[in-house]
Design a protein around this motif. Structure first.
Motif: not given
Length: 471
Positions: A421, A424-425, A427-429, A431-432, A435, A437
């Motif tokens: 996790k 993953v978290e 990476g999401r940061y 990504d946001q 990209s 989103h």
């Protein structure tokens, strides 16, 4: 006359050479063991612009800090670069973080008088002795141990100015005065404050350690409890486990911290984590750079490298990024455009010059979509083809001053399965940011702030090498 001038220059050169390379105080430039983490959590402060041009923010870091303060019963150890309400030219939209942190510490001390609170900070908060800091004074009056770092014991990064200052100006000391305006906000200071400021060195660390039940927890971050920094984008790593012990030991090494001030907590019970798949490692000063270079040199085909950085100018790291890309690693680099500094307009140095070199080498770069605030994060994330992840974050910008044993810096490095996790978290940061989103416009294309000016490129290199800069 010529012989006297020669002697003066010889003395200044000798002082400069020694102060730039002298032995560091014991315990600095630390590379800790890789300890299993009992608990590990990624936090971020995110700022974006919506489709109508309105700024928004979603903040997690300082609220987590306040939660740690409220839960402490034995120890609160903080090392924060900035804790003040200096606002520069910023006039609105600030969260009063310095007041909030001070109030939270005082409230917990009032509830538990036996609670030990230690706050380590940088002399910039008093403009190097030129102004009283009301927050620090309130804390001292309540029995909080406030330590102002002794920067003179650190190496000098400003190669041209600092020898002159040490020989001819330092003997006059630094005190309060009214001759000149405070360069950071309201009030007036003496000329001596300005003269000390020009050394451009700092205790730049940002962390907190508290007890949490039977264990101790730490939070390492890029965020400051500083009003004018309250809208910045930042990141943090909160963890518990044996690595917390090493973090406390690293703080004992800060120049100005009294011997054995933290001895009672040096061997704190941080818990065993036999089933943990994630490890935490504490890194300070130049050991951060060594770790970054090792990871980048091993990156290649099938790996992905994500970097979010406020300042990027270290030549060895830039080369390592380019070489990793040439070996086939995927790469996303997000940089602050270096256009905003507390209400003042900046010229884009050094990030725009660094970005130009990266883009010419085939590396994709985007800019933080800042609207007066800064993309202040310092984060490196690697996701490898073999399923492992590496996350590094903390106080250190990737510059000579931050990574070559001049400033005090502290980062935490996490390693483990990339599907954990934590990674993953993180990476999401990224990504946001990359990209945008959900119509949250966090970043802009490279062309928006592209700068290929030769004079500014030369100036950027000169400032990096000479230390005649704030980065």
């Amino acid at each position: 006359m010529i012989s006297i001038l020669f002697i003066v220059l010889f003395v200044l050169f000798g002082v400069g050479a020694y102060q730039a390379r002298k032995k560091l105080p014991p315990g600095l430039s630390w590379e800790g063991e890789q300890y299993p983490a009992c608990h590990c959590e990624f936090l971020r402060d995110l700022t974006w612009v919506d489709a109508h041009g309105k700024s928004h923010s979603d903040q997690q870091i300082m609220d987590a800090v306040f939660g740690m303060i409220r839960g402490a019963r034995k120890l609160i150890l903080m090392d924060m670069f900035l804790i003040n309400d200096f606002a520069g030219a910023v006039t609105d939209g600030m969260r009063p973080l310095a007041l909030e942190v001070t109030t939270a510490l005082l409230a917990r001390k009032d509830e538990l008088p036996g609670l030990r609170i230690v706050l380590i900070t940088d002399p910039v908060n008093t403009v190097y002795g030129g102004l009283a800091n009301p927050y620090l004074e309130r804390l001292r009056s309540a029995g909080v141990t406030v330590v102002c770092t002794d920067l003179d014991r650190l190496r000098d990064s400003n190669l041209l100015y600092s020898p002159f200052w040490r020989v001819l100006l330092r003997p006059f000391g630094c005190g309060q005065g009214i001759l000149l305006p405070n360069p950071f906000g309201a009030g007036r200071v003496s000329l001596r404050s300005y003269l000390r400021l020009l050394n451009f060195k700092a205790n730049h660390r940002k962390l907190i350690v508290t007890d949490h039940g039977e264990r101790y927890s730490a939070l390492v971050t890029s965020a400051n409890p500083h009003d004018a920094s309250s809208a910045h984008g930042n990141v943090a790593l909160r963890f518990s486990g044996p690595a917390v012990r090493e973090l406390v030991a690293c703080e004992e090494s800060v120049p100005g911290v009294a011997q054995d001030l933290l001895a009672a907590w040096r061997n704190n019970e941080s818990g065993r984590c036999p089933e943990s798949t994630v490890t935490i490692q504490v890194l300070t000063e130049s050991r951060v750079k060594e770790a970054v270079l090792r990871e980048l040199r091993n990156a290649g085909e099938g790996d992905r490298v994500d970097l979010v950085m406020f300042y990027l100018s270290d030549r060895r790291i830039i080369r390592a990024l380019i070489q990793a890309r040439q070996r086939g690693a995927g790469m996303r680099i997000l940089l602050d455009p270096n256009k905003d500094s507390f209400g003042r307009v900046r010229n884009g140095i050094p990030n725009r010059q660094t970005a130009a070199a990266l883009v010419m080498a085939g590396v994709e770069v985007r800019w933080g979509n800042t609207q007066g605030e800064q993309l202040h994060s310092k984060l490196l994330l690697l996701e490898r083809a073999d399923g492992t992840g590496f996350l590094l974050l903390g106080s250190a910008n990737f510059t000579r001053r931050n990574l070559d044993d001049y400033n005090l810096e502290l980062d935490a490095a996490a390693r483990g399965p990339s599907q954990d996790k934590l990674f993953v978290e993180a990476g999401r940061y990224v990504d946001q940011l990359w990209s945008n989103h959900g119509q949250k416009i966090c970043s802009l294309e490279y062309s928006r702030y592209a700068d290929h000016s030769l004079p500014r490129r030369i100036l950027s290199r000169w400032q990096e090498v000479s230390g005649m800069s704030t980065f």
